[in-house]
Write a protein that holds these residues in place. Structure first.
Motif, PDB file in Angstrom:
ATOM      1  N   GLY A 186      75.486 -45.378 -27.154  1.00  0.00           N
ATOM      2  CA  GLY A 186      75.430 -44.552 -25.853  1.00  0.00           C
ATOM      3  C   GLY A 186      74.396 -43.212 -26.180  1.00  0.00           C
ATOM      4  O   GLY A 186      74.468 -42.323 -25.202  1.00  0.00           O
ATOM      5  N   VAL A 187      73.422 -43.264 -27.004  1.00  0.00           N
ATOM      6  CA  VAL A 187      72.404 -42.123 -27.200  1.00  0.00           C
ATOM      7  C   VAL A 187      71.360 -42.797 -26.861  1.00  0.00           C
ATOM      8  O   VAL A 187      70.666 -43.587 -26.853  1.00  0.00           O
ATOM      9  CB  VAL A 187      72.674 -41.748 -28.683  1.00  0.00           C
ATOM     10  N   TYR A 188      70.542 -41.672 -26.808  1.00  0.00           N
ATOM     11  CA  TYR A 188      69.063 -41.895 -26.437  1.00  0.00           C
ATOM     12  C   TYR A 188      67.905 -40.729 -27.055  1.00  0.00           C
ATOM     13  O   TYR A 188      68.284 -39.936 -27.170  1.00  0.00           O
ATOM     14  CB  TYR A 188      68.811 -41.612 -24.777  1.00  0.00           C
ATOM     15  N   GLU A 189      66.694 -41.475 -27.386  1.00  0.00           N
ATOM     16  CA  GLU A 189      65.562 -40.485 -27.975  1.00  0.00           C
ATOM     17  C   GLU A 189      65.504 -39.266 -27.113  1.00  0.00           C
ATOM     18  O   GLU A 189      65.375 -39.284 -25.847  1.00  0.00           O
ATOM     19  CB  GLU A 189      64.509 -41.253 -28.363  1.00  0.00           C
ATOM     20  N   GLY A 190      65.540 -38.128 -27.797  1.00  0.00           N
ATOM     21  CA  GLY A 190      65.455 -36.904 -27.247  1.00  0.00           C
ATOM     22  C   GLY A 190      67.007 -36.171 -26.550  1.00  0.00           C
ATOM     23  O   GLY A 190      66.765 -35.063 -26.081  1.00  0.00           O
ATOM     24  N   MET A 191      68.002 -36.673 -26.990  1.00  0.00           N
ATOM     25  CA  MET A 191      69.275 -36.167 -26.867  1.00  0.00           C
ATOM     26  C   MET A 191      69.408 -35.235 -27.904  1.00  0.00           C
ATOM     27  O   MET A 191      69.305 -35.442 -29.116  1.00  0.00           O
ATOM     28  CB  MET A 191      70.406 -37.452 -27.045  1.00  0.00           C
ATOM     29  N   TYR A 192      70.197 -34.199 -27.389  1.00  0.00           N
ATOM     30  CA  TYR A 192      70.459 -32.974 -28.467  1.00  0.00           C
ATOM     31  C   TYR A 192      72.032 -32.715 -28.520  1.00  0.00           C
ATOM     32  O   TYR A 192      72.892 -32.830 -27.602  1.00  0.00           O
ATOM     33  CB  TYR A 192      69.892 -31.759 -27.919  1.00  0.00           C
ATOM     34  N   ALA A 193      72.579 -32.325 -29.459  1.00  0.00           N
ATOM     35  CA  ALA A 193      73.977 -31.826 -29.842  1.00  0.00           C
ATOM     36  C   ALA A 193      74.103 -30.778 -30.718  1.00  0.00           C
ATOM     37  O   ALA A 193      73.102 -30.545 -31.639  1.00  0.00           O
ATOM     38  CB  ALA A 193      74.587 -33.258 -30.547  1.00  0.00           C
ATOM     39  N   ASP A 194      74.916 -29.736 -30.413  1.00  0.00           N
ATOM     40  CA  ASP A 194      75.245 -28.813 -31.237  1.00  0.00           C
ATOM     41  C   ASP A 194      76.374 -29.002 -32.191  1.00  0.00           C
ATOM     42  O   ASP A 194      77.591 -29.413 -31.662  1.00  0.00           O
ATOM     43  CB  ASP A 194      75.599 -27.701 -30.275  1.00  0.00           C
ATOM     44  N   VAL A 195      76.333 -28.970 -33.583  1.00  0.00           N
ATOM     45  CA  VAL A 195      77.479 -29.234 -34.527  1.00  0.00           C
ATOM     46  C   VAL A 195      78.017 -27.910 -34.880  1.00  0.00           C
ATOM     47  O   VAL A 195      77.149 -27.027 -35.640  1.00  0.00           O
ATOM     48  CB  VAL A 195      76.721 -29.923 -35.486  1.00  0.00           C
ATOM     49  N   ALA A 196      79.204 -27.633 -34.300  1.00  0.00           N
ATOM     50  CA  ALA A 196      79.785 -26.312 -34.597  1.00  0.00           C
ATOM     51  C   ALA A 196      80.251 -25.737 -35.874  1.00  0.00           C
ATOM     52  O   ALA A 196      79.808 -24.634 -36.229  1.00  0.00           O
ATOM     53  CB  ALA A 196      81.066 -26.400 -33.633  1.00  0.00           C
ATOM     54  N   ASP A 197      80.471 -26.743 -36.720  1.00  0.00           N
ATOM     55  CA  ASP A 197      81.033 -26.032 -38.237  1.00  0.00           C
ATOM     56  C   ASP A 197      79.582 -25.894 -39.032  1.00  0.00           C
ATOM     57  O   ASP A 197      79.730 -25.170 -39.881  1.00  0.00           O
ATOM     58  CB  ASP A 197      81.837 -27.129 -38.783  1.00  0.00           C
ATOM     59  N   THR A 198      78.492 -26.278 -38.934  1.00  0.00           N
ATOM     60  CA  THR A 198      77.174 -25.974 -39.522  1.00  0.00           C
ATOM     61  C   THR A 198      76.351 -25.266 -38.972  1.00  0.00           C
ATOM     62  O   THR A 198      75.310 -25.127 -39.263  1.00  0.00           O
ATOM     63  CB  THR A 198      76.447 -27.453 -40.061  1.00  0.00           C
ATOM     64  N   ASN A 199      76.790 -24.995 -37.418  1.00  0.00           N
ATOM     65  CA  ASN A 199      75.727 -24.145 -36.600  1.00  0.00           C
ATOM     66  C   ASN A 199      74.268 -24.800 -36.534  1.00  0.00           C
ATOM     67  O   ASN A 199      73.277 -24.091 -36.641  1.00  0.00           O
ATOM     68  CB  ASN A 199      75.825 -22.695 -36.909  1.00  0.00           C
ATOM     69  N   GLN A 200      74.438 -26.092 -36.612  1.00  0.00           N
ATOM     70  CA  GLN A 200      72.870 -26.762 -36.392  1.00  0.00           C
ATOM     71  C   GLN A 200      72.857 -27.189 -34.974  1.00  0.00           C
ATOM     72  O   GLN A 200      73.594 -27.991 -34.387  1.00  0.00           O
ATOM     73  CB  GLN A 200      73.018 -27.850 -37.442  1.00  0.00           C
ATOM     74  N   LEU A 201      71.487 -27.645 -34.701  1.00  0.00           N
ATOM     75  CA  LEU A 201      71.292 -28.193 -33.461  1.00  0.00           C
ATOM     76  C   LEU A 201      70.390 -29.462 -33.867  1.00  0.00           C
ATOM     77  O   LEU A 201      69.388 -29.447 -34.544  1.00  0.00           O
ATOM     78  CB  LEU A 201      70.003 -27.455 -32.589  1.00  0.00           C
ATOM     79  N   VAL A 202      70.858 -30.775 -33.412  1.00  0.00           N
ATOM     80  CA  VAL A 202      70.331 -31.886 -33.852  1.00  0.00           C
ATOM     81  C   VAL A 202      69.630 -32.588 -32.950  1.00  0.00           C
ATOM     82  O   VAL A 202      69.970 -32.454 -31.774  1.00  0.00           O
ATOM     83  CB  VAL A 202      71.346 -32.792 -34.710  1.00  0.00           C
ATOM     84  N   ARG A 203      68.659 -33.566 -33.127  1.00  0.00           N
ATOM     85  CA  ARG A 203      68.071 -34.485 -32.042  1.00  0.00           C
ATOM     86  C   ARG A 203      68.440 -35.763 -32.444  1.00  0.00           C
ATOM     87  O   ARG A 203      68.008 -36.175 -33.551  1.00  0.00           O
ATOM     88  CB  ARG A 203      66.542 -33.958 -31.669  1.00  0.00           C
ATOM     89  N   TRP A 204      68.712 -36.773 -31.597  1.00  0.00           N
ATOM     90  CA  TRP A 204      68.784 -38.049 -31.835  1.00  0.00           C
ATOM     91  C   TRP A 204      66.946 -38.607 -31.875  1.00  0.00           C
ATOM     92  O   TRP A 204      66.465 -38.657 -30.847  1.00  0.00           O
ATOM     93  CB  TRP A 204      69.402 -38.957 -30.767  1.00  0.00           C
ATOM     94  N   SER A 205      66.737 -39.352 -32.897  1.00  0.00           N
ATOM     95  CA  SER A 205      65.203 -39.874 -32.969  1.00  0.00           C
ATOM     96  C   SER A 205      65.348 -41.216 -32.740  1.00  0.00           C
ATOM     97  O   SER A 205      63.924 -41.761 -32.924  1.00  0.00           O
ATOM     98  CB  SER A 205      64.759 -39.437 -34.574  1.00  0.00           C
ATOM     99  N   SER A 206      66.096 -41.872 -32.197  1.00  0.00           N
ATOM    100  CA  SER A 206      66.377 -43.479 -32.049  1.00  0.00           C
ATOM    101  C   SER A 206      66.708 -44.100 -33.099  1.00  0.00           C
ATOM    102  O   SER A 206      66.945 -45.221 -33.033  1.00  0.00           O
ATOM    103  CB  SER A 206      64.743 -43.830 -31.326  1.00  0.00           C
ATOM    104  N   ALA A 207      66.777 -43.461 -34.315  1.00  0.00           N
ATOM    105  CA  ALA A 207      67.346 -43.858 -35.311  1.00  0.00           C
ATOM    106  C   ALA A 207      68.459 -43.358 -36.132  1.00  0.00           C
ATOM    107  O   ALA A 207      69.522 -43.676 -36.872  1.00  0.00           O
ATOM    108  CB  ALA A 207      66.204 -44.378 -36.343  1.00  0.00           C
ATOM    109  N   ALA A 208      68.170 -41.915 -35.980  1.00  0.00           N
ATOM    110  CA  ALA A 208      69.355 -41.044 -36.531  1.00  0.00           C
ATOM    111  C   ALA A 208      69.288 -39.725 -35.809  1.00  0.00           C
ATOM    112  O   ALA A 208      68.513 -39.275 -35.214  1.00  0.00           O
ATOM    113  CB  ALA A 208      68.787 -40.903 -38.093  1.00  0.00           C
ATOM    114  N   TRP A 209      70.294 -38.926 -36.318  1.00  0.00           N
ATOM    115  CA  TRP A 209      70.379 -37.510 -36.083  1.00  0.00           C
ATOM    116  C   TRP A 209      69.581 -36.524 -36.681  1.00  0.00           C
ATOM    117  O   TRP A 209      70.109 -36.678 -38.023  1.00  0.00           O
ATOM    118  CB  TRP A 209      71.729 -36.912 -35.722  1.00  0.00           C
ATOM    119  N   ASP A 210      68.653 -36.023 -36.558  1.00  0.00           N
ATOM    120  CA  ASP A 210      67.781 -34.997 -37.374  1.00  0.00           C
ATOM    121  C   ASP A 210      67.861 -33.388 -36.879  1.00  0.00           C
ATOM    122  O   ASP A 210      68.105 -33.128 -35.677  1.00  0.00           O
ATOM    123  CB  ASP A 210      66.277 -35.214 -37.063  1.00  0.00           C
ATOM    124  N   VAL A 211      67.992 -32.674 -37.805  1.00  0.00           N
ATOM    125  CA  VAL A 211      68.263 -31.420 -37.844  1.00  0.00           C
ATOM    126  C   VAL A 211      67.050 -30.725 -37.196  1.00  0.00           C
ATOM    127  O   VAL A 211      66.027 -30.894 -37.874  1.00  0.00           O
ATOM    128  CB  VAL A 211      68.897 -30.447 -38.883  1.00  0.00           C
TER     129      VAL A 211
END
Length: 348
Positions: A186-211
């Motif tokens: 249910g993800v799409y390229e250009g989707m962003y997420a905020d990971v609370a425990d590491t304080n990281q903003l990540v982006r779905w690249s169509s293959a993986a979550w990239d920091v």
């Protein structure tokens, strides 16, 4: 079969919208992360206001709860918007062995699941006592909210771990508690997420979550560790480090030798975190109190064949007329020598 686009003005009792049609339409406004169903949505609790569960003694309080719940009894069921006023559960009495209990959110809809009910509520599931207990399995179509660890009788009060997934409306940054909560469906390229425990903003690249960004840390202390120094001891051995961006560390290592070193082995020193070995890396510094001349440049070098958080060599200028480089050995660590290396390296 045609369907009515919401919302056309009613005229003469038509069009009419049933609950399933409304759920599927409003699902457009909910995050799709975590489901492959076109009419689905991500189940989760809104993260604002802190945890929806609290535990005091043996009283578990479910606070005012606002959630999206997608049971996925069918691919066309659609998500439910759930609100529950505050209510409580009493943790069952402890047994002779520890136990893990589970609280879940559940939606019953007879039209979809044949349950004979049309309601939403939390449910308290009591686990089995055992020397190393496991939490009960969450029933299909439910959402885990919290795990309660109940110690053996006489072992104190139970403790709560809040595990509810988070969700917000579609189109924004998806908040998640840990990287384990990041969806891969249910993800799409250009989707962003905020990971609370590491304080990281990540982006779905169509293959993986990239920091793509992370909050820099404050400076931390660490104690550098030497090897190959023989009998050397140190009156000062300290360091500071800070992650200044993704996998990029600035650090300082500082030492003062109190007892001279021995041996011809190469001296190594540790960094605060594991070093990337894709290419060689070098961090510069200086030595004071070495043999003539007393002030020399030094470089901490990591090898591509090395491992972990170790700089594999300390190389310093020999002080000769050709100004050649030598590997620092234990015997080069004279009493009173002080050294510092400071710079930036790529983390593994």
């Amino acid at each position: 079969m045609p369907a009515d686009p919401l919302f056309i003005n009613e005229s003469g009792g038509s069009p009419e919208y049933n609950a399933a049609e409304l759920r599927r339409a409003f699902g457009m406004l909910a995050s799709k992360a975590g489901t492959i169903d076109r009419f689905g949505a991500r189940s989760g609790v809104h993260p604002a206001g802190g945890p929806a569960l609290t535990l005091s003694g043996t009283t578990l309080t479910v606070g005012h709860l606002q959630a999206v719940m997608y049971p996925a009894a069918s691919s066309t069921q659609g998500p439910y918007l759930v609100q529950l006023p505050q209510h409580t559960w009493s943790v069952p009495a402890a047994a002779a062995q520890p136990r893990k209990d589970l609280v879940v959110l559940r939606v019953y809809d007879n039209d979809e699941d044949g349950s004979g009910q049309r309601t939403a509520d939390t449910e308290y599931l009591t686990g089995s006592a055992a020397p190393s207990p496991s939490e009960p399995s969450a029933p299909a179509g439910t959402m885990r909210l919290g795990v309660i660890d109940v110690p053996a009788s006489g072992g104190g009060n139970p403790t709560l771990t809040y595990v509810a997934p988070w969700t917000v409306a579609t189109g924004g940054v998806l908040p998640v508690r840990t990287a384990a909560d990041l969806p891969t469906t249910g993800v799409y390229e250009g989707m962003y997420a905020d990971v609370a425990d590491t304080n990281q903003l990540v982006r779905w690249s169509s293959a993986a979550w990239d920091v793509v960004a992370e909050v820099p840390t404050a400076y931390n202390t660490y104690t550098p560790a030497f090897s190959g120094h023989g009998s050397a001891s140190f009156s000062t051995l300290t360091g500071r480090w800070k992650r200044i961006s993704y996998k990029t560390v600035h650090f300082i290592a500082y030492w003062v030798v109190s007892t001279a070193g021995t041996g011809t082995g190469n001296v190594t020193i540790t960094a605060p975190t594991s070093i990337d070995r894709t290419v060689r890396q070098s961090v510069m510094g200086n030595l004071e109190g070495a043999a003539s001349p007393s002030l020399r440049h030094v470089a901490a070098v990591s090898f591509t064949g090395g491992t972990g958080a170790v700089f594999d060599r300390l190389r310093f200028d020999s002080g000769g007329s050709t100004n050649s480089l030598s590997n620092l050995t234990g015997a080069d660590l004279a009493s009173g020598m002080l050294g510092v290396i400071q710079g930036i390296y790529m983390e593994a």
